[in-house]
Scaffold this active site. Structure first.
Site, short mmCIF file in Angstrom:
data_model
loop_
_atom_site.label_atom_id
_atom_site.label_comp_id
_atom_site.label_asym_id
_atom_site.label_seq_id
_atom_site.Cartn_x
_atom_site.Cartn_y
_atom_site.Cartn_z
CG HIS A 18 0.77 6.13 -7.10
ND1 HIS A 18 1.75 6.18 -8.06
CD2 HIS A 18 0.80 4.86 -6.63
CE1 HIS A 18 2.36 5.01 -8.15
NE2 HIS A 18 1.78 4.19 -7.28
CG HIS A 20 -1.39 0.21 -7.10
ND1 HIS A 20 -1.05 -0.19 -8.37
CD2 HIS A 20 -0.39 1.03 -6.68
CE1 HIS A 20 0.12 0.34 -8.71
NE2 HIS A 20 0.54 1.08 -7.71
CG ASP A 22 -3.94 -4.67 -7.58
OD1 ASP A 22 -3.69 -3.46 -7.46
OD2 ASP A 22 -3.15 -5.46 -8.15
N GLY A 179 5.38 -2.44 -12.28
CA GLY A 179 6.15 -3.68 -12.28
C GLY A 179 7.62 -3.41 -12.06
CG HIS A 206 4.68 2.45 -10.81
ND1 HIS A 206 3.48 2.57 -11.49
CD2 HIS A 206 4.35 2.19 -9.51
CE1 HIS A 206 2.48 2.38 -10.65
NE2 HIS A 206 2.97 2.15 -9.44
CD GLU A 209 8.19 1.73 -5.28
OE1 GLU A 209 7.59 1.48 -4.22
OE2 GLU A 209 7.80 1.34 -6.38
CG ASP A 302 2.06 2.32 -3.59
OD1 ASP A 302 1.60 2.21 -4.74
OD2 ASP A 302 3.14 1.79 -3.25
#
Length: 367
Positions: A18, A20, A22, A179, A206, A209, A302
């Site tokens: 996991h 990202h 970006d 999202g 996701h 969370e 993350d």
């Protein structure tokens, strides 16, 4: 409890499920790419920009946290930029001891300067392949692939799913949904999950969370997720005896039982979770108790830029603040390897020929 030390932990073979794309840019790269396209940044120079990202992530303001991605995504709108970011991500992860990485990102967010989703995915794969080759030339072995993300609040789920299906086995390892959890459940486009399952494309979602146990349940029952991104709120479905606290006997609710019984991997990101409010601290993070209760816990980063973290850093904090041992770190690394979106024989090879021998080598060196 023995503090292992940063050099020892950095040398351990690691598996990252996991992360990202970006959220993991080098500050220097953000500055250079922003200058090239005329994008105004909130701070001048790599050091100041890195501090700004970290402060925004630590602010406990969702608005400020989300603002950070407007700047990284803004500079990732050309094939060259995507190639560079992906290449550098692989090199940075390899330098941190990562031997298998699954980089997730949303192609739909990178079309401002005329790329199609397919062209964007191709650019990222070119960067990944280049990074893997350069890492090998430097004596570091890493395998990396893409997880294509659809954003919950947008309506490109089918398009992204079709792309994941078309490119499965060609660098794309699976499909992700990210999202806002509240108001955008997996059932918005429930045909997508049947479509992915019919083409044997693995799914991670996701959930658990920002929202609670119900979000995890929907990810599993409707989204047919094989892994849960974060998932720490599954702890809300566990109760403890009044006298023992969280160290005492645990009673699992139906969703927690299902997640544990089926050994559904939880992609837990301790540092990020403390920033978003899903946990108070690394020391008290649910990951430790979930691991003790035999949940399939994996350890992840993350967003390395925003959280100013790495897998080495996450492991260090669990060692120094939560009392984790080398055996604990091995357990979550093996769990991650067995949960990777690659074939069973590849997982076995990773565990038996890379992960376990790598940890044993470090352990022998400490004797």
């Amino acid at each position: 409890m023995t503090h292992l030390g940063v050099d020892i932990i950095r040398a351990l073979p690691k598996v990252l499920l996991h992360d990202h794309l970006d959220g993991g840019l080098r500050p220097e790269t953000v500055c250079e790419l922003a200058d090239a396209v005329g994008h105004k940044l909130p701070a001048a120079g790599p050091a100041a920009l890195a501090d700004w990202f970290a402060a925004a992530a630590d602010s406990h303001s969702l608005v400020r946290y989300l603002e950070t991605f407007t700047h990284t995504v803004a500079v990732m709108q050309t094939a060259g930029a995507l190639e560079r970011v992906a290449r550098e991500a692989v090199l940075d992860l390899a330098a941190d001891g990562v031997v298998h990485a699954e980089l997730r990102w949303a192609p739909e967010q990178h079309l401002v300067r005329g790329l199609t989703m397919a062209q964007a995915v191709e650019a990222v794969q070119t960067g990944i392949d280049d990074g893997v080759a350069r890492a090998a030339a430097e004596g570091r072995s890493i395998r990396a692939g893409q997880l294509l993300t659809a954003m919950r609040q947008a309506d490109h789920w089918t398009e992204v799913a079709d792309l994941a299906i078309a490119l499965a086995g060609d660098g794309v390892l699976g499909f992700d949904l990210a999202g806002p959890e509240e108001g955008f459940p997996p059932g918005r486009h429930d045909q997508v999950w049947r479509h992915l399952a019919a083409h044997q494309v693995p799914v991670t979602i996701h959930a658990g969370e920002a929202s609670g146990v119900g979000s995890v349940a929907e990810a599993l029952s409707i989204g047919q997720a094989l892994r849960i991104g974060h998932g720490v709120r599954i702890a809300d479905d566990i109760t403890y005896s009044a006298h023992g606290g969280t160290d005492g006997p645990a009673t699992l609710g139906p969703v927690a039982h299902w997640v544990r019984d089926q050994q559904i991997p939880l992609e837990v990101c301790p540092v990020s979770n403390t920033q978003t409010g899903a946990a108070e601290s690394v020391a008290t993070h649910p990951i430790t108790r979930l691991k003790e209760l035999d949940f399939a816990v994996t350890l992840n980063t993350d967003n390395r830029l925003m959280s100013r973290t790495s897998l080495t850093h996450e492991m260090m904090l669990l060692n120094t603040e939560a009392g984790w041992t080398l055996d604990d770190l091995l357990d979550v690394t093996v769990a991650a390897a067995w949960s990777a979106f690659v074939h069973h024989d590849e997982r076995r090879t990773m565990v038996e020929q890379v992960i376990v021998p790598g940890f044993q080598k470090i352990e022998r060196a400490q004797l």
